[in-house]
Design a protein around this motif. Structure first.
Motif, mmCIF file in Angstrom:
data_model
loop_
_atom_site.group_PDB
_atom_site.id
_atom_site.type_symbol
_atom_site.label_atom_id
_atom_site.label_comp_id
_atom_site.label_asym_id
_atom_site.label_seq_id
_atom_site.Cartn_x
_atom_site.Cartn_y
_atom_site.Cartn_z
ATOM 1 N N UNK A 289 0.887 -0.920 -0.089
ATOM 2 C CA UNK A 289 0.451 -0.102 0.019
ATOM 3 C C UNK A 289 0.971 1.534 0.041
ATOM 4 N N UNK A 290 1.696 1.674 0.734
ATOM 5 C CA UNK A 290 2.693 2.165 0.870
ATOM 6 C C UNK A 290 3.400 2.691 -0.657
ATOM 7 N N UNK A 291 3.790 1.856 -0.863
ATOM 8 C CA UNK A 291 4.258 1.955 -2.461
ATOM 9 C C UNK A 291 3.283 2.775 -3.486
ATOM 10 N N UNK A 292 2.040 1.794 -3.745
ATOM 11 C CA UNK A 292 1.370 2.213 -4.276
ATOM 12 C C UNK A 292 0.451 4.025 -4.218
ATOM 13 N N UNK A 293 1.091 4.368 -2.664
ATOM 14 C CA UNK A 293 0.815 5.628 -2.185
ATOM 15 C C UNK A 293 2.365 6.614 -2.737
ATOM 16 N N UNK A 294 2.876 5.631 -2.967
ATOM 17 C CA UNK A 294 4.261 6.589 -2.652
ATOM 18 C C UNK A 294 4.407 7.182 -4.374
ATOM 19 N N UNK A 295 4.087 5.390 -5.247
ATOM 20 C CA UNK A 295 4.958 5.900 -6.471
ATOM 21 C C UNK A 295 4.528 7.315 -7.588
ATOM 22 N N UNK A 296 3.299 8.295 -7.060
ATOM 23 C CA UNK A 296 3.348 9.338 -8.468
ATOM 24 C C UNK A 296 4.428 9.997 -7.773
ATOM 25 N N UNK A 297 5.378 10.260 -6.731
ATOM 26 C CA UNK A 297 5.641 11.511 -6.105
ATOM 27 C C UNK A 297 7.006 10.840 -6.008
ATOM 28 N N UNK B 253 9.598 7.344 -0.480
ATOM 29 C CA UNK B 253 8.439 7.463 -0.119
ATOM 30 C C UNK B 253 8.343 5.178 -0.688
ATOM 31 N N UNK B 254 9.077 5.278 -2.108
ATOM 32 C CA UNK B 254 8.473 4.449 -2.292
ATOM 33 C C UNK B 254 10.213 3.470 -1.894
ATOM 34 N N UNK B 255 10.648 3.803 -1.947
ATOM 35 C CA UNK B 255 12.163 2.763 -1.696
ATOM 36 C C UNK B 255 11.814 2.067 -0.824
ATOM 37 N N UNK B 256 11.649 2.771 0.343
ATOM 38 C CA UNK B 256 12.480 1.454 1.836
ATOM 39 C C UNK B 256 10.960 0.230 1.584
ATOM 40 N N UNK C 134 10.054 -3.090 -8.824
ATOM 41 C CA UNK C 134 10.713 -3.073 -9.329
ATOM 42 C C UNK C 134 11.023 -2.183 -10.931
ATOM 43 N N UNK C 135 9.496 -2.214 -11.337
ATOM 44 C CA UNK C 135 9.645 -1.458 -12.467
ATOM 45 C C UNK C 135 9.298 -0.118 -12.403
ATOM 46 N N UNK C 136 8.577 0.895 -10.727
ATOM 47 C CA UNK C 136 9.479 1.882 -11.135
ATOM 48 C C UNK C 136 10.599 2.269 -10.191
ATOM 49 N N UNK C 137 11.296 1.654 -10.538
ATOM 50 C CA UNK C 137 13.092 1.996 -9.679
ATOM 51 C C UNK C 137 13.058 2.107 -10.712
ATOM 52 N N UNK C 138 13.327 0.723 -11.901
ATOM 53 C CA UNK C 138 14.649 0.484 -13.224
ATOM 54 C C UNK C 138 13.383 2.147 -14.047
ATOM 55 N N UNK C 139 11.755 2.593 -13.650
ATOM 56 C CA UNK C 139 11.762 3.329 -15.031
ATOM 57 C C UNK C 139 12.185 5.046 -14.571
ATOM 58 N N UNK C 140 12.611 5.080 -13.136
ATOM 59 C CA UNK C 140 12.700 6.299 -12.577
ATOM 60 C C UNK C 140 14.463 6.296 -12.688
#
Lengths: 265, 295, 338
Positions: free
Chosen positions: B247-255, B262-265, C147-153
């Motif tokens: 959920x945390x990844x989803x919430x942070x993905x646009x940022x 917010x997404x990495x950890x 992984x998708x988000x990270x690679x894209x970023x």
């Protein structure tokens, strides 16, 4: 003069062989000389170290085995040879046949393909190879159409004879046989043994035989080495072993041989 | 005269000594075990070791939103100002609870059905195995996803949805063990002596199934964690304000571009936890299946 | 061989029937009224009644199931709530793009995973083996969406090495329009010699394909390692060594072929898994496939669409398993006998 001396040069010469795994000694063979045309048998139960010794002579023990002593097989010092050096004698000078003949062959390779590839590996191709294959098959009395088969499509006896044919086609001088008849039917056993004896007589093949079957071995071997729990406990000609040996383990092995008329030998 | 049968030889389940042996011989499994212990401890002790415990549940601090990692917030804060580290620790609780619940449910359902199918056999047994085949035709995430969407998303729904897709493996496993036992000689002897089926199941079928089921559980744990996180990422699992890594990844993905923490950890947390479970499971499976060590 | 084929196909058909029933049941398990989901929460009672009849919800359950089956055989999967199009045509449009993505990913996975598995088996317990095990474990434990988000970023947004999203540059539709045959862009572009679109698609597919390839690559590497490792301790390997074959030959020519059996069997499972993973990857890269469709459907609680996708993928999986069994029968002569 020199040719006589050459003929007396052992094809396998072992001195002070000791094999260990992870600190435990598994096999010890102080001395073994296999002369051309001779048959020596290593006899014992499981865990006696006989198969380990055989594999050591071929240089086929894994990296985790510690091997000391001196092993000279077909002119190559096994313990110091390079991979290429060992591969030069494997198959073409000394051949291996094993206990479960059908398991000895790659399940997805036809016999013919294996024979051709192996011959090509040792530099024999084309018509020469085909001739050798045909001759070796007739020598072991197998039909040519077995070349198109897969290992699971033939009987144990046929597979074992094919292993011998491969050795013959490659021109091996020594056959190392690890329990070659244990997994075969009794009648088939006799056929395979007879085949080996004939090849010895015709081609001067030397045979290094590993077996638990003292009865079988005493009919074919020139010399018997008895091993127990990794060490040699007895050695001699079959006559000496069977009639004169005082070693308790040897006597146990002899007593275990079943006879038809009920009287012990 | 006793009608008891000697208990069947069961595969020894490694106790602490066995576990230590497996871990020592397999570097990766050792790492997995250490990581897992840390994660479990973190999850259990979350309320006491998190810097801002309230952030793990309902607190929000809009004034402190999206602060970069610093000495007061080691892993930064999220869009509503909650401490990311705290939510990671609480997220560990969520993930582990889901994993344990799913596996327990799947194992219970699966083993029960498997024993019935494998040991009792017959028409019912065949029917159960056909149903198992049908469930197995759906790749893991797919059925859980459809189910979770249809029954309003929450942690409980996610647990049920995932368990529903996971039980077939246990059914199949147990059925094959049960059916092989059924065909052994001493079972026929037992039947002649009128030993009740229930007892045969309890003393023979279940103990012999135990090791393969345990191994399967350890292998599945990682996959369950990933599936749960994926469900939450799709909005079909845990909902606000529960701390859950997906959920945390989803919430942070646009940022992500501006506020990477917010997404990495949370993603790293999922990766490390799944890795620990997987590596340990692999190690157990390899260790309990004694094979050639020397080649 | 023929009996084997027929038996397997029969089994597959039974499973597909079961899959359809299960998918149907899942749709009817909805708490609340499906008619409300379709017509919207502010619909009048009369509208709801009309929708109910339209969707066949007033019939008894077995009749609904039968209608569902009949509809399926005519290719009718219902109407999607969020696109208002027939689900079947939505799927027909979306599937090729996902096949393109998953296909590319699987190729990468096998090309990378198989050799790594061989190396690991050959150098058992040595550093190369540990490295492959570590890498494949990480690949298998990877949260795909992350992984998708990270690679894209990292590689698209920050470094600019690859485009951020899309299947190919949209402006190319004007300058170099694509003639559609299979609907799979890479194939169509290749066969019509449309290099601008071909290269643009290749550029765009790299990152998402790598993400999709991660899990399969890990699994292929592990399975190859295990299967080849098993072969290397068998008697026939000892025989091959005793015949003088070098280790490299033994691993790649003699051990690999029997080991391919379990690896190939795995590919069907992994393919289906990868297809589902598109749900987590495509929307990140705006890839116009099943994944994006499914995610949109989830957002709007579009039950028919999700049911359609579920059914499609499950059936693809059953077919893939069947195909794999047949391939196995060809590769391994032992299978033909059973």
């Amino acid at each position: 003069m020199s040719s006589i001396v050459e003929r007396l040069e052992p094809v396998v010469r072992v001195r002070d062989l000791v094999v260990g795994y992870g600190g435990c000694q598994v096999a010890s063979l102080p001395e073994l000389d296999l002369l051309p045309g001779q048959c020596i048998a290593l006899v014992g139960g499981s865990g006696s170290g006989k198969t380990t010794s055989l594999l050591a002579i071929l240089g086929l023990l894994g990296r985790s085995a510690s091997v000391t002593g001196s092993i000279r097989t077909c002119g190559v010092d096994v313990l110091t040879a390079t991979g290429a050096g060992l591969r030069a004698i494997r198959g073409s000078r000394i051949a291996l046949i094993m206990q479960s003949p059908q398991e000895s062959f790659n399940p997805t390779t036809r016999f013919g393909a294996l024979m051709r590839r192996t011959l090509a590996l040792h530099g024999v191709r084309g018509k020469d190879a085909e001739a050798r294959i045909a001759r070796s098959l007739s020598n072991v009395q197998l039909p040519a159409e077995i070349l198109r088969r897969y290992p699971h499509q033939v009987s144990g006896g046929q597979a074992q004879r094919l292993a011998i044919a491969l050795a013959v086609a490659l021109g091996a001088e020594v056959i190392a046989a690890d329990e070659p008849t244990s997994a075969l039917d009794v009648t088939v056993q006799a056929e395979v043994v007879a085949l080996l004896q004939r090849l010895r007589a015709e081609r001067g093949l030397a045979v290094l035989l590993v077996s638990h079957d003292l009865a079988l071995v005493s009919t074919v071997a020139d010399r018997i080495v008895v091993m127990q729990s990794g060490t040699v406990v007895d050695a001699g000609t079959p006559r000496e072993i069977v009639t004169q040996s005082q070693v308790p383990y040897t006597r146990e092995l002899i007593a275990a041989v079943p006879t038809l008329d009920g009287a012990d030998e | 005269m006793s009608l008891e049968l000697a208990p069947a030889t069961t595969r020894r389940i490694p106790g602490m000594a066995g576990l230590a042996r497996i871990v020592r011989s397999d570097v990766l499994a050792g790492i997995g075990l250490v990581l897992l212990v840390l994660i479990v401890l973190a999850a259990i002790l979350a309320p006491w070791i998190s810097p801002y415990p309230a952030d793990g549940t309902v607190a929000t601090h809009p004034m402190e939103s999206l602060l970069a990692p610093s000495s007061s917030h080691w892993l930064g804060t999220d869009q509503v100002g909650r401490d990311v580290l705290t939510r990671l620790l609480y997220g560990a609780r969520t993930s582990l609870v889901i994993a344990v619940a799913v596996l327990a449910l799947a194992a219970v359902i699966g083993v029960t059905l498997g024993v019935i199918a494998g040991y009792l056999g017959g028409l019912v047994g065949d029917l159960i195995m056909r149903v198992t085949d049908i469930f197995l035709a759906f790749p893991a995430l797919l059925l859980s996803l459809a189910l979770a969407m249809v029954l309003h998303p929450s942690v409980t729904t996610a647990i049920i949805a995932i368990a529903v897709t996971w039980w077939p493996w246990y059914a199949r496993l147990t059925a094959s063990v049960a059916s092989s036992i059924r065909h052994r000689g001493y079972i026929d002897a037992a039947r002649c002596l009128d030993v009740p089926t229930r007892r045969v199941i309890r003393r023979h079928v279940l103990p012999n199934s135990l090791t393969p089921v345990l191994v399967q559980l350890s292998l599945d744990a990682g996959g369950v964690i990933l599936t749960a996180a994926s469900l939450s990422y799709l909005g079909l699992g845990a909902q606000e304000p529960t701390s859950e890594w997906g959920l945390m990844v989803e919430q942070g993905q646009s940022l992500f571009t501006t506020d990477w923490w917010v997404v990495t950890f949370p993603g790293l947390a999922i990766l490390i936890t799944a890795f620990a479970f997987n590596v340990l499971g692999e190690g157990l499976r390899a260790g309990l299946d004694p094979r050639r060590e020397s080649r | 061989m023929v009996t084997y084929l027929l038996r397997r196909i029969g089994q597959a058909i039974l499973v597909v029937v079961g899959v359809v029933i299960l998918t149907f049941l899942v749709q009817r398990v909805v708490p609340g009224d499906p008619a409300v989901a379709w017509a919207g929460p502010r619909a009048s009672a009369a509208e709801l009644a009309r929708v109910r009849t339209q969707l066949g919800l007033d019939q008894p359950l077995p009749v609904q199931l039968w209608n569902y089956f009949v509809g399926l055989l005519h290719g009718d999967l219902g109407i999607s709530v969020h696109t208002r199009q027939p689900v079947a045509s939505d799927l027909g449009q979306a599937l090729p793009a996902s096949l393109e993505l998953v296909g590319t990913g699987m190729i990468i996975a096998v090309v990378v995973g198989l050799p790594l598995g061989l190396i690991a088996a050959r150098f058992h317990r040595r550093p190369a083996d540990v490295a492959v095990r570590l890498g494949s474990m990480l690949a298998v434990s990877m949260p795909v969406f992350w992984l998708a988000l990270v690679l894209q970023q990292v590689f698209a947004t920050a470094l600019g090495w690859f485009p951020v999203a899309g299947e190919y540059l949209n402006s190319l539709n004007q300058t170099s329009p694509l003639h559609v045959y299979t609907n799979i862009t890479l194939i169509d572009a290749l066969f019509t010699g449309n290099w601008p679109i071909f290269t643009s698609t290749l550029e765009h597919i790299v990152l998402p394909a790598l993400v999709i390839a991660a899990y399969p690559a890990g699994v292929v590497a592990q399975m190859t390692r295990a299967a080849v490792g098993d072969e290397l301790v068998r008697d026939h390997t000892r025989m091959e060594r005793a015949l003088g074959f070098p280790e490299r030959s033994i691993v790649t020519r003699f051990a690999l072929r029997p080991a391919l059996n379990p690896v190939v069997a795995l590919l069907a499972l992994v393919f289906a898994y990868a297809l589902v993973n598109t749900f987590l990857v495509e929307s990140v890269f705006n890839w116009p496939g099943l994944g994006t469709y499914a995610v949109d459907a989830i957002r709007s609680t579009d039950t028919p669409a999700i049911a359609g996708v579920t059914l499609l993928i499950a059936i693809v999986y059953v077919v893939a398993n069947l195909a794999v069994d047949l391939v196995q029968a060809v590769i391994d002569p032992r299978v033909r006998l059973s």
